[in-house]
Design a protein around this motif. Structure first.
Motif, short mmCIF file in Angstrom:
data_model
loop_
_atom_site.label_atom_id
_atom_site.label_comp_id
_atom_site.label_asym_id
_atom_site.label_seq_id
_atom_site.Cartn_x
_atom_site.Cartn_y
_atom_site.Cartn_z
N SER A 66 0.82 -1.20 0.00
CA SER A 66 0.00 0.00 0.00
C SER A 66 0.86 1.26 0.00
CB SER A 66 -0.93 -0.01 1.23
OG SER A 66 -1.81 1.09 1.20
N ILE A 67 1.89 1.28 0.83
CA ILE A 67 2.79 2.44 0.87
C ILE A 67 3.43 2.67 -0.50
CG2 ILE A 67 4.94 3.33 1.84
CD1 ILE A 67 4.16 1.83 4.45
N LEU A 68 3.91 1.60 -1.11
CA LEU A 68 4.55 1.72 -2.42
C LEU A 68 3.55 2.20 -3.47
CD1 LEU A 68 7.02 1.26 -4.23
CD2 LEU A 68 6.26 -1.11 -4.52
N TRP A 111 -7.61 0.85 3.01
CA TRP A 111 -8.42 0.41 4.15
C TRP A 111 -7.88 -0.88 4.75
CZ3 TRP A 111 -10.43 4.38 5.83
CH2 TRP A 111 -11.21 5.27 5.07
N THR A 112 -7.47 -1.81 3.90
CA THR A 112 -6.93 -3.07 4.41
C THR A 112 -5.65 -2.83 5.20
OG1 THR A 112 -7.88 -4.32 2.56
CG2 THR A 112 -6.07 -5.35 3.75
N SER A 113 -4.78 -1.95 4.71
CA SER A 113 -3.51 -1.69 5.38
C SER A 113 -3.71 -0.94 6.69
CB SER A 113 -2.58 -0.91 4.46
OG SER A 113 -3.06 0.41 4.25
N LEU A 114 -4.81 -0.19 6.82
CA LEU A 114 -5.08 0.54 8.05
C LEU A 114 -5.72 -0.34 9.13
CD1 LEU A 114 -6.37 3.98 6.70
CD2 LEU A 114 -4.10 3.42 7.57
N LYS A 136 -4.73 -6.28 -9.46
CA LYS A 136 -3.66 -5.36 -9.06
C LYS A 136 -3.30 -5.52 -7.59
CE LYS A 136 -5.09 -1.89 -12.47
NZ LYS A 136 -5.61 -0.51 -12.67
N ALA A 137 -4.25 -5.99 -6.78
CA ALA A 137 -4.01 -6.17 -5.34
C ALA A 137 -4.61 -7.49 -4.89
CB ALA A 137 -4.63 -5.00 -4.56
N PRO A 138 -3.94 -8.60 -5.18
CA PRO A 138 -4.50 -9.93 -4.93
C PRO A 138 -4.72 -10.27 -3.46
CG PRO A 138 -2.21 -10.08 -5.65
CD PRO A 138 -2.62 -8.66 -5.82
N THR A 139 -4.18 -9.48 -2.54
CA THR A 139 -4.38 -9.77 -1.12
C THR A 139 -5.74 -9.30 -0.62
OG1 THR A 139 -3.32 -7.68 -0.49
CG2 THR A 139 -1.91 -9.63 -0.64
#
Length: 284
Positions: A66-68, A111-114, A136-139
């Motif tokens: 997410s940061i990247l 939202w997931t990373s937070l 793009k974001a498989p997690t």
């Protein structure tokens, strides 16, 4: 979760701010965990506690991704930084928690990373859009949802829902409740089986007559919140309250008395679980 983009200038500024939010959340959550670890060991085991504390600073893969992403992308969430911060402030106190989000889009990775080590689940109406984002974001944990409503039915639904007993506060439920058109009946079992600490309503689409509208999402969020068995309230965040239908259904089901914060086009409600004394009336 909108699919439009900001201007490049605003996108760059928000991308930097989002990266800062995510990094801040990562450091804050791990600092709390580190303090807890140290206090639980005592002075005799301080060295061991410090070692464990250092290990706790390892970011989750989703946080790093997410940061990247937000540090390098001009495609950013539609919500403003002020609006995002309303939900972020609650996540700081409740994470890791169960976070249900109606909508999938450019803010989903954020939202997931937070909510590290918590459960963040996204519900989206468009299967092709789900494939686009998850590729793009498989997690991300996302499911496709079918709605039984259309925006053009909003006024009629609001006028007639009280005539259906299974839409009433004392009898309403979701799974298999086909008689109440506002009830979301075909959600994944995970949605019904969990108690959600936070619910974000930023979908489905509600800007043309044949769109599903957010009537059922608002109603179903309230039913889930009122059925909560655990301690505390359910935090419900509704975006686009400048639109007539969102505002109308919020005032009917989420209730002004439960509104605790309004920033931009976002309203934050704290919905208490229903008790016996509430069961005889309607939602507000």
């Amino acid at each position: 979760m909108k699919r439009t983009q900001f201007t490049p200038e605003k996108s760059c500024l928000l991308a930097v701010a989002l990266s800062g939010l995510i990094i801040g959340a990562f450091l804050f959550s791990n600092l709390i965990r580190s303090v807890d670890n140290i206090s639980s060991f005592g002075l005799c085991s301080l060295a061991s506690a410090k070692a464990r504390a250092a290990a706790d600073y390892d970011a989750t893969p989703t946080q790093l991704q997410s940061i990247l992403h937000y540090a390098t992308s001009k495609i950013v969430p539609q919500q403003s930084l002020a609006e995002i911060s309303v939900t972020f402030d609650v996540l700081k106190t409740r994470s890791p928690c169960n976070f249900l989000v109606f909508g999938l889009g450019f803010d989903s990775l954020m939202w997931t990373s937070l909510n590290p080590h918590g459960t963040t689940l996204f519900l989206e109406e468009d299967p092709k859009w789900v494939q686009t984002i998850v590729k793009k974001a498989p997690t991300l944990n996302a499911h496709t949802v079918q709605y039984r409503t259309q925006l053009q039915e909003a006024d009629s639904l609001l006028k007639t829902y009280r005539s259906e007993p299974l839409c009433s506060p004392s009898k309403a439920y979701l799974r298999g409740n086909y008689r109440c058109k506002l009830a979301l009946t075909g959600l994944p079992d995970e949605v019904y089986d969990k108690e959600w600490d936070l619910i974000m309503i930023d979908a489905p689409r509600g800007y043309f007559p044949e769109a599903p509208g957010r009537m059922a999402a608002i109603f179903s969020a309230v039913v889930m919140a009122r059925g909560r068995k655990g301690s505390g309230v359910t935090h419900v965040f509704l975006h686009d309250v400048d639109r007539r239908v969102e505002k109308m259904f919020a005032e009917e089901f989420l209730c002004r008395k439960n509104l605790v914060k309004a920033v931009g086009r976002l309203w934050h409600f704290e919905i208490p679980a229903a008790n016996v004394s509430q069961s005889g009336g309607w939602f507000c």
